[in-house]
Design a protein around this motif. Sequence first.
Motif, PDB file in Angstrom:
ATOM      1  N   THR A 104       0.842  -1.198   0.000  1.00 34.51           N
ATOM      2  CA  THR A 104       0.000   0.000   0.000  1.00 34.51           C
ATOM      3  C   THR A 104       0.878   1.248   0.000  1.00 34.51           C
ATOM      4  O   THR A 104       1.706   1.431   0.889  1.00 34.51           O
ATOM      5  CB  THR A 104      -0.925   0.017   1.230  1.00 34.51           C
ATOM      6  N   SER A 105       0.681   2.096  -1.007  1.00 33.76           N
ATOM      7  CA  SER A 105       1.535   3.274  -1.159  1.00 33.76           C
ATOM      8  C   SER A 105       1.534   4.168   0.074  1.00 33.76           C
ATOM      9  O   SER A 105       2.579   4.685   0.488  1.00 33.76           O
ATOM     10  CB  SER A 105       1.089   4.082  -2.377  1.00 33.76           C
ATOM     11  N   LYS A 106       0.371   4.368   0.679  1.00 33.73           N
ATOM     12  CA  LYS A 106       0.305   5.248   1.844  1.00 33.73           C
ATOM     13  C   LYS A 106       1.133   4.708   2.998  1.00 33.73           C
ATOM     14  O   LYS A 106       1.791   5.461   3.723  1.00 33.73           O
ATOM     15  CB  LYS A 106      -1.152   5.448   2.273  1.00 33.73           C
ATOM     16  N   LEU A 107       1.119   3.383   3.178  1.00 32.05           N
ATOM     17  CA  LEU A 107       1.939   2.777   4.231  1.00 32.05           C
ATOM     18  C   LEU A 107       3.424   2.926   3.921  1.00 32.05           C
ATOM     19  O   LEU A 107       4.246   3.087   4.831  1.00 32.05           O
ATOM     20  CB  LEU A 107       1.575   1.299   4.396  1.00 32.05           C
ATOM     21  N   MET A 108       3.775   2.889   2.644  1.00 31.96           N
ATOM     22  CA  MET A 108       5.183   3.031   2.262  1.00 31.96           C
ATOM     23  C   MET A 108       5.740   4.387   2.674  1.00 31.96           C
ATOM     24  O   MET A 108       6.872   4.481   3.150  1.00 31.96           O
ATOM     25  CB  MET A 108       5.340   2.844   0.752  1.00 31.96           C
ATOM     26  N   VAL A 109       4.955   5.440   2.485  1.00 37.09           N
ATOM     27  CA  VAL A 109       5.447   6.779   2.837  1.00 37.09           C
ATOM     28  C   VAL A 109       5.268   7.081   4.316  1.00 37.09           C
ATOM     29  O   VAL A 109       5.967   7.925   4.868  1.00 37.09           O
ATOM     30  CB  VAL A 109       4.759   7.867   1.985  1.00 37.09           C
ATOM     31  N   THR A 110       4.347   6.385   4.967  1.00 40.74           N
ATOM     32  CA  THR A 110       4.134   6.576   6.405  1.00 40.74           C
ATOM     33  C   THR A 110       5.146   5.781   7.224  1.00 40.74           C
ATOM     34  O   THR A 110       5.645   6.249   8.253  1.00 40.74           O
ATOM     35  CB  THR A 110       2.709   6.156   6.804  1.00 40.74           C
ATOM     36  N   PHE A 111       5.459   4.571   6.750  1.00 38.17           N
ATOM     37  CA  PHE A 111       6.385   3.683   7.460  1.00 38.17           C
ATOM     38  C   PHE A 111       7.473   3.176   6.513  1.00 38.17           C
ATOM     39  O   PHE A 111       7.575   1.967   6.247  1.00 38.17           O
ATOM     40  CB  PHE A 111       5.625   2.498   8.065  1.00 38.17           C
ATOM     41  N   PRO A 112       8.308   4.070   6.003  1.00 41.06           N
ATOM     42  CA  PRO A 112       9.339   3.633   5.056  1.00 41.06           C
ATOM     43  C   PRO A 112      10.377   2.697   5.665  1.00 41.06           C
ATOM     44  O   PRO A 112      10.867   1.780   4.998  1.00 41.06           O
ATOM     45  CB  PRO A 112       9.971   4.944   4.578  1.00 41.06           C
ATOM     46  N   VAL A 113      10.714   2.923   6.941  1.00 40.85           N
ATOM     47  CA  VAL A 113      11.702   2.052   7.603  1.00 40.85           C
ATOM     48  C   VAL A 113      11.167   0.630   7.703  1.00 40.85           C
ATOM     49  O   VAL A 113      11.855  -0.343   7.374  1.00 40.85           O
ATOM     50  CB  VAL A 113      12.067   2.600   8.997  1.00 40.85           C
ATOM     51  N   GLU A 114       9.915   0.508   8.158  1.00 40.69           N
ATOM     52  CA  GLU A 114       9.307  -0.816   8.292  1.00 40.69           C
ATOM     53  C   GLU A 114       9.140  -1.488   6.929  1.00 40.69           C
ATOM     54  O   GLU A 114       9.292  -2.716   6.802  1.00 40.69           O
ATOM     55  CB  GLU A 114       7.953  -0.703   8.991  1.00 40.69           C
ATOM     56  N   THR A 115       8.851  -0.694   5.903  1.00 42.84           N
ATOM     57  CA  THR A 115       8.735  -1.234   4.543  1.00 42.84           C
ATOM     58  C   THR A 115      10.040  -1.882   4.115  1.00 42.84           C
ATOM     59  O   THR A 115      10.060  -2.995   3.581  1.00 42.84           O
ATOM     60  CB  THR A 115       8.353  -0.116   3.559  1.00 42.84           C
ATOM     61  N   ILE A 116      11.142  -1.195   4.384  1.00 40.48           N
ATOM     62  CA  ILE A 116      12.467  -1.736   4.048  1.00 40.48           C
ATOM     63  C   ILE A 116      12.760  -2.981   4.867  1.00 40.48           C
ATOM     64  O   ILE A 116      13.237  -3.998   4.344  1.00 40.48           O
ATOM     65  CB  ILE A 116      13.554  -0.670   4.281  1.00 40.48           C
ATOM     66  N   GLN A 117      12.461  -2.929   6.150  1.00 36.16           N
ATOM     67  CA  GLN A 117      12.775  -4.067   7.022  1.00 36.16           C
ATOM     68  C   GLN A 117      12.021  -5.319   6.610  1.00 36.16           C
ATOM     69  O   GLN A 117      12.583  -6.419   6.598  1.00 36.16           O
ATOM     70  CB  GLN A 117      12.449  -3.705   8.471  1.00 36.16           C
ATOM     71  N   ILE A 118      10.739  -5.162   6.284  1.00 33.85           N
ATOM     72  CA  ILE A 118       9.938  -6.320   5.880  1.00 33.85           C
ATOM     73  C   ILE A 118      10.515  -6.934   4.609  1.00 33.85           C
ATOM     74  O   ILE A 118      10.614  -8.164   4.480  1.00 33.85           O
ATOM     75  CB  ILE A 118       8.467  -5.918   5.695  1.00 33.85           C
ATOM     76  N   SER A 119      10.906  -6.086   3.668  1.00 33.15           N
ATOM     77  CA  SER A 119      11.490  -6.594   2.426  1.00 33.15           C
ATOM     78  C   SER A 119      12.819  -7.299   2.678  1.00 33.15           C
ATOM     79  O   SER A 119      12.994  -8.471   2.316  1.00 33.15           O
ATOM     80  CB  SER A 119      11.701  -5.446   1.425  1.00 33.15           C
ATOM     81  N   ILE A 120      13.746  -6.584   3.300  1.00 31.46           N
ATOM     82  CA  ILE A 120      15.115  -7.087   3.421  1.00 31.46           C
ATOM     83  C   ILE A 120      15.209  -8.263   4.394  1.00 31.46           C
ATOM     84  O   ILE A 120      15.706  -9.343   4.048  1.00 31.46           O
ATOM     85  CB  ILE A 120      16.070  -5.961   3.862  1.00 31.46           C
ATOM     86  N   HIS A 121      14.737  -8.067   5.633  1.00 25.81           N
ATOM     87  CA  HIS A 121      14.861  -9.132   6.632  1.00 25.81           C
ATOM     88  C   HIS A 121      13.981 -10.324   6.264  1.00 25.81           C
ATOM     89  O   HIS A 121      14.379 -11.483   6.453  1.00 25.81           O
ATOM     90  CB  HIS A 121      14.492  -8.612   8.020  1.00 25.81           C
ATOM     91  N   GLY A 122      12.781 -10.051   5.751  1.00 23.86           N
ATOM     92  CA  GLY A 122      11.901 -11.147   5.355  1.00 23.86           C
ATOM     93  C   GLY A 122      12.499 -11.996   4.258  1.00 23.86           C
ATOM     94  O   GLY A 122      12.483 -13.237   4.325  1.00 23.86           O
ATOM     95  N   THR A 123      13.060 -11.355   3.250  1.00 22.74           N
ATOM     96  CA  THR A 123      13.655 -12.102   2.133  1.00 22.74           C
ATOM     97  C   THR A 123      14.904 -12.856   2.572  1.00 22.74           C
ATOM     98  O   THR A 123      15.120 -14.010   2.180  1.00 22.74           O
ATOM     99  CB  THR A 123      13.981 -11.142   0.976  1.00 22.74           C
ATOM    100  N   GLU A 124      15.718 -12.228   3.409  1.00 24.58           N
ATOM    101  CA  GLU A 124      16.912 -12.922   3.909  1.00 24.58           C
ATOM    102  C   GLU A 124      16.518 -14.169   4.700  1.00 24.58           C
ATOM    103  O   GLU A 124      17.138 -15.236   4.545  1.00 24.58           O
ATOM    104  CB  GLU A 124      17.735 -11.985   4.789  1.00 24.58           C
ATOM    105  N   ASN A 125      15.475 -14.075   5.521  1.00 24.11           N
ATOM    106  CA  ASN A 125      15.042 -15.235   6.297  1.00 24.11           C
ATOM    107  C   ASN A 125      14.508 -16.352   5.403  1.00 24.11           C
ATOM    108  O   ASN A 125      14.729 -17.539   5.666  1.00 24.11           O
ATOM    109  CB  ASN A 125      13.977 -14.814   7.313  1.00 24.11           C
ATOM    110  N   ILE A 126      13.806 -15.976   4.347  1.00 23.78           N
ATOM    111  CA  ILE A 126      13.301 -16.979   3.409  1.00 23.78           C
ATOM    112  C   ILE A 126      14.458 -17.652   2.676  1.00 23.78           C
ATOM    113  O   ILE A 126      14.465 -18.882   2.479  1.00 23.78           O
ATOM    114  CB  ILE A 126      12.323 -16.325   2.421  1.00 23.78           C
ATOM    115  N   LEU A 127      15.438 -16.882   2.268  1.00 24.96           N
ATOM    116  CA  LEU A 127      16.577 -17.453   1.546  1.00 24.96           C
ATOM    117  C   LEU A 127      17.408 -18.369   2.451  1.00 24.96           C
ATOM    118  O   LEU A 127      17.898 -19.414   2.008  1.00 24.96           O
ATOM    119  CB  LEU A 127      17.448 -16.336   0.972  1.00 24.96           C
TER     120      LEU A 127
END
Length: 346
Positions: A104-127
């Motif tokens: 959701t675009s609004k969440l991206m600009v409201t919580f950019p740090v969390e957006t990055i964390q979910i992407s990076i840490h989530g993908t690293e854990n899956i890999l």
Amino acid sequence: MAHILQKDIESIAVYNLPWQEMRNCTILITGATGLIGSLLVKVLHSVNQKYQLGLRLYAIVRDSEAAEVMLHECDVEFIEQDVREPIVFYGDLHYILHCAAVTTSKLMVTFPVETIQISIHGTENILKLAKEKQVKSVVYLSSMEVYGITDHGLAKVNESELGYLDLKNPRSCYAESKRLCECMCNCYFAEYNVPIKIARLAQTFGAGVNKDDNRVFSQFAKSVISGQNIVLHTDGSSTGNYCYTADAIKGIMLLLLKGENGEAYNISNEETYMTIREMADIVARKVADGRISVVTDIPESSLKYGYASPVKMKLSSEKIRKLGWTPTIGLEEMYKKMIEELTYDQ
């Protein structure tokens, strides 16, 4: 489950894929309450029943109670956890579909740090999990937003044509983190031979979209349903690339079973490429039969809406077409199917 979505799921189940390769396998889907993740669960449940494959489906979700309501018809076991935390999975695991992300675009600009964390840490854990379990195949759901602002002189943008991203813009948190995740995927493939494929999805909608979705395509559809004019908060000059939900799911499953490891693939219906304004006009004239109009209301600042920077970029789907994928549903029909599905129970 409403009838349009059920027909779509049935059509995917008979799609020309080597379903038997998954016999007696275990599959993990992350982000299973999102649009794509939930559809993948429903499709795999249907395929499992149709071909008696003996699949074991697991879904990582943030809220198991909400997931149970959404996916109550499916034979799937829920794992309630934040993907940013290490994933503990007992037993064999053969396939992973990694869909978890902020969308959701609004969440991206409201919580950019969390957006990055979910992407990076989530993908690293899956890999890490994929490496540990020595899985057969992983698909990472990326996005067309990784391209940024590309060369406007390009007739079509293929998978190697990355453009500019403004790192000072908090909205870039999504695209930049997706880029890093793609790089991480390829590094795990190069160093540990994790069999990863990357799906760069165009904006995907159609049957299966939740009535609470508030993205642009949903807003247009709701305008048709309510009989109210479509209101644009930009000049509508930015171009878009789109794909119908069932076509996208076919593409993702094709990559899981037949894609080349370490490669990214655009999943986009080239025939739907157009500006936001052109799409709004089609919806008003053809989908709503002229009962509504398109009006413009541009605020002094559009930051609160979280819109991505305007782009002019037509994605090439040549690479995935070579694997046998062909989109079947055009833009007008995408809207009509989504609207019929949304109003089915009303």
